[in-house]
Structures are given as structure tokens and as C-alpha cells.
Design a protein around this motif. Sequence first.
Motif, PDB file in Angstrom:
ATOM      1  N   SER A 130      -6.117  -3.416  -1.827  1.00 37.81           N
ATOM      2  CA  SER A 130      -5.544  -2.696  -2.966  1.00 37.81           C
ATOM      3  C   SER A 130      -5.375  -1.206  -2.651  1.00 37.81           C
ATOM      4  O   SER A 130      -4.577  -0.526  -3.285  1.00 37.81           O
ATOM      5  CB  SER A 130      -6.402  -2.887  -4.220  1.00 37.81           C
ATOM      6  N   LEU A 131      -6.110  -0.704  -1.663  1.00 36.40           N
ATOM      7  CA  LEU A 131      -5.998   0.716  -1.296  1.00 36.40           C
ATOM      8  C   LEU A 131      -5.128   0.911  -0.049  1.00 36.40           C
ATOM      9  O   LEU A 131      -4.436   1.918   0.086  1.00 36.40           O
ATOM     10  CB  LEU A 131      -7.390   1.299  -1.003  1.00 36.40           C
ATOM     11  N   MET A 132      -5.213  -0.075   0.861  1.00 33.76           N
ATOM     12  CA  MET A 132      -4.525   0.036   2.153  1.00 33.76           C
ATOM     13  C   MET A 132      -3.727  -1.250   2.404  1.00 33.76           C
ATOM     14  O   MET A 132      -4.285  -2.249   2.876  1.00 33.76           O
ATOM     15  CB  MET A 132      -5.547   0.244   3.285  1.00 33.76           C
ATOM     16  N   PRO A 133      -2.437  -1.231   2.120  1.00 27.46           N
ATOM     17  CA  PRO A 133      -1.628  -2.454   2.251  1.00 27.46           C
ATOM     18  C   PRO A 133      -1.710  -3.108   3.638  1.00 27.46           C
ATOM     19  O   PRO A 133      -1.590  -4.330   3.750  1.00 27.46           O
ATOM     20  CB  PRO A 133      -0.201  -1.964   1.977  1.00 27.46           C
ATOM     21  N   ILE A 134      -1.985  -2.323   4.682  1.00 31.19           N
ATOM     22  CA  ILE A 134      -2.061  -2.872   6.038  1.00 31.19           C
ATOM     23  C   ILE A 134      -3.172  -3.919   6.154  1.00 31.19           C
ATOM     24  O   ILE A 134      -3.139  -4.793   7.021  1.00 31.19           O
ATOM     25  CB  ILE A 134      -2.267  -1.733   7.079  1.00 31.19           C
ATOM     26  N   ASN A 135      -4.146  -3.869   5.219  1.00 27.30           N
ATOM     27  CA  ASN A 135      -5.256  -4.821   5.264  1.00 27.30           C
ATOM     28  C   ASN A 135      -4.787  -6.259   5.016  1.00 27.30           C
ATOM     29  O   ASN A 135      -5.454  -7.212   5.408  1.00 27.30           O
ATOM     30  CB  ASN A 135      -6.334  -4.425   4.255  1.00 27.30           C
TER      31      ASN A 135
END
Length: 345
Positions: A222-227
Motif C-alpha cells: 500500500s506504500l510501495m507499489p513495487i512490492n
Amino acid sequence: MDLSNLEEILNPPGGGEPKYRIKQAKEAVFKNLISDWSEATFFSKELRDKLNEECPLEIKADVLVSKKEDSVKARITLKDGLIIEAVLMRHADGRNTVCVSSQVGCPLGCLFCATGKMGFKRNLSANEILEQVVFFDRYLKSENQKVTNVTFMGMGEPFLNYENVWEAVEILNDHKYFNIGARSISISTAGIIKGIEKLSQEKLHVNLAISLHAPNDKLRSSLMPINKRFPLKDVLKAVEDYVKKTNRKVMFEYVLIKGMNDSNEDAMELAKIMDKKLYFINLILYNETLSAGEAGIFKPSETKRVEAFRAILEELKIRYTQRYRFGDDIQAACGQFATSNNPHM
Ligand code: SAH
Ligand code: SF4
């Protein structure tokens, strides 16, 4: 400054200047810090004029100094008019760390990051990365000081520009040029697995930092789309392999954002995944990025919350440090790197 044609001018197809001339020229720029080719008296007058014409050494930059004078931000205009930022942090122990950009903007769009909001413009060349260090070496020269440490923690994701970043790292390390020790160079990634794997195979052992910011996939995505593409488990596996190969410490950056990732449960979950030899956490207080539209969504955690979070890590014997805040008054702290890329602003 534009060194993109340097090798072609000094060593044109069909023979020109001998090869060592390129080394000599780079030594003049990177080590002796000449800012005009007229100082390169080992070249003919004709060549010096040509170099001044085609490889200008002037660095176009605006400079901002923080109130405490311990950090300096440079906004450098590149030859195509795009603007990047680099920051010099002057530590009390005498180290001079430069935080460099590796891309103009960043394609990964982490929601809390000002660079991410800019979107992506282009990769920087190795020379454009080095230009940022040269700028501050020139700046420090009058005080008889030089850049001692370089961190790839400015704009951009270094592992999405691996080749150029690595070319710059090798020149920074080269004793003929900047002579900065591998242990004084750090690369931070949001978790590009290929990059972590490649780094573990390099002979030069620079420091690796991972932007973690959340202890589980749900929160991290939710904070880092790359995850979503590279989930935590896979990133941590790549880090494990890196540690096995290199036996080097790894820093995990964790930015404390109010009400998002700073609960006691978050701290306990974090402790669980960080309880490994050679891992340590670097807690960063969120720096507000003053973006009008989203102001108020992301705020730094309150002092009491930070203390409670730290207490849990301490109790569980997790190694951590808390980063000193450099230059937040000049928008030069982590994640505040953003420019409108309008050269007239
Ligand atoms: N793209 C790479 C390199 C940038 S490093 C990476 O993300 O690792 C900059 C660090 O500052 C990263 O850990 C980033 O997540 C963090 N950061 C981004 N915005 C921030 C903010 N507003 N306050 C504090 N840290 C922030
Ligand atoms: Fe890019 Fe790093 Fe910012 Fe994420 S935190 S948007 S990866 S610069």
C-alpha cells in the motif's frame, strides 16, 4: 558540464591522442578539479579550445545552505535542461557525505516520496552522477576538504540504472580519480531483486541498503507499489543470498509515518523479520514533502510513538540506529528531492 563526447574527441576513430590522454583528462576533472580546459596545459591550445567548446566543465547549479550550515543542496541543470538534486551532509566527525541522484524522477511511485510523485524522466549517465560529486568537491576545495562518502539515496532507483551507477561507483573508488573507499559508498534500493543479485557478484563491496518501511506485504504494497512485483519474501531471500556471498552488513531503512507503520504490532512484526546477524534497521522520521494535494496524509510519527517503537526493538535486541535529520529546512532531507524541472523556476 558535459563529458559525453570526451573519449570521442580525445580518441577519434582512426587515431588521435594516445589512450593515456583520456586518463589524463579525467584525472584533471575528477581529481585536480579543473573547471576550465585552459588549465589542462598538457593539451595543445587547439585541443583545449575544442574541449571547452564541446565538453564544457562549468556546472550550472543553484545552491541552498541549511540554517545549521551542516547541509547544502545543489540543484544542477543538465545539458538537456532537466534538473536534478544532490545534497552534501557535513558530519561533526569530519566526513563529507554526498547523496546523489541516479535518475531524473523515479518510476516506482512510492506514495510517500516526493521523487516518486514527479514520475520518471530518464536515467542519468555515469558522468552526470559523477558531476554531482565533482560539484561538491569543488565547493569543499577552498576549505581543503573533499567528499569522503557517497550514498545513492537521492532521486531515482539506482538498480533501475545499474550499468551507469556501477560505472560511476568504479570511478569514485578508483585511486587515480576520487579515491573513495568501497566501504564509504552506499546504494539504497526499494527492492529490485536483480540489482541485489548483481551487486553480490561484484568484486567491489559497497554497502547495501534496503528501503523496507513496512514489515508485511499488505502494508508495504500500500506504500510501495513495487512490492506487488517483488514481495517481501523474495526481497529478503535475495538479501540473505547477498549476505551469504559477501558477509557484509545490510541496512534496512524504515521511515516512521504517523498512524501507518508505527504501531507496537508493526514494531514486533519488524523485529521478527530483522532478527538476523548482520541486519540493522535505520529509523528515519518521515520528512513532510509539502505537496499541496496530499498534505496531511503522510506525517512524521510523534515523539512518544517513536520512543515506544524503539523500546520494542531494544527489548527484542534488534540492532537499529536513528538517522540525524539533515537539512529539512531546505527540503534536502531524505525523500524531499523533487523538482518541477522547469528551469525558469
Ligand atoms: N529509490 C531508492 C533510493 C532513494 S533513497 C530507495 O527508495 O531506496 C531515499 C530514502 O528515503 C528511501 O529509503 C526512501 O524510501 C526514503 N524516503 C522517501 N520519502 C521520504 C520522506 N518523505 N521522508 C523520509 N524518508 C523518505
Ligand atoms: Fe523511487 Fe525510492 Fe522514492 Fe520509491 S522511495 S519513489 S523507489 S526514489
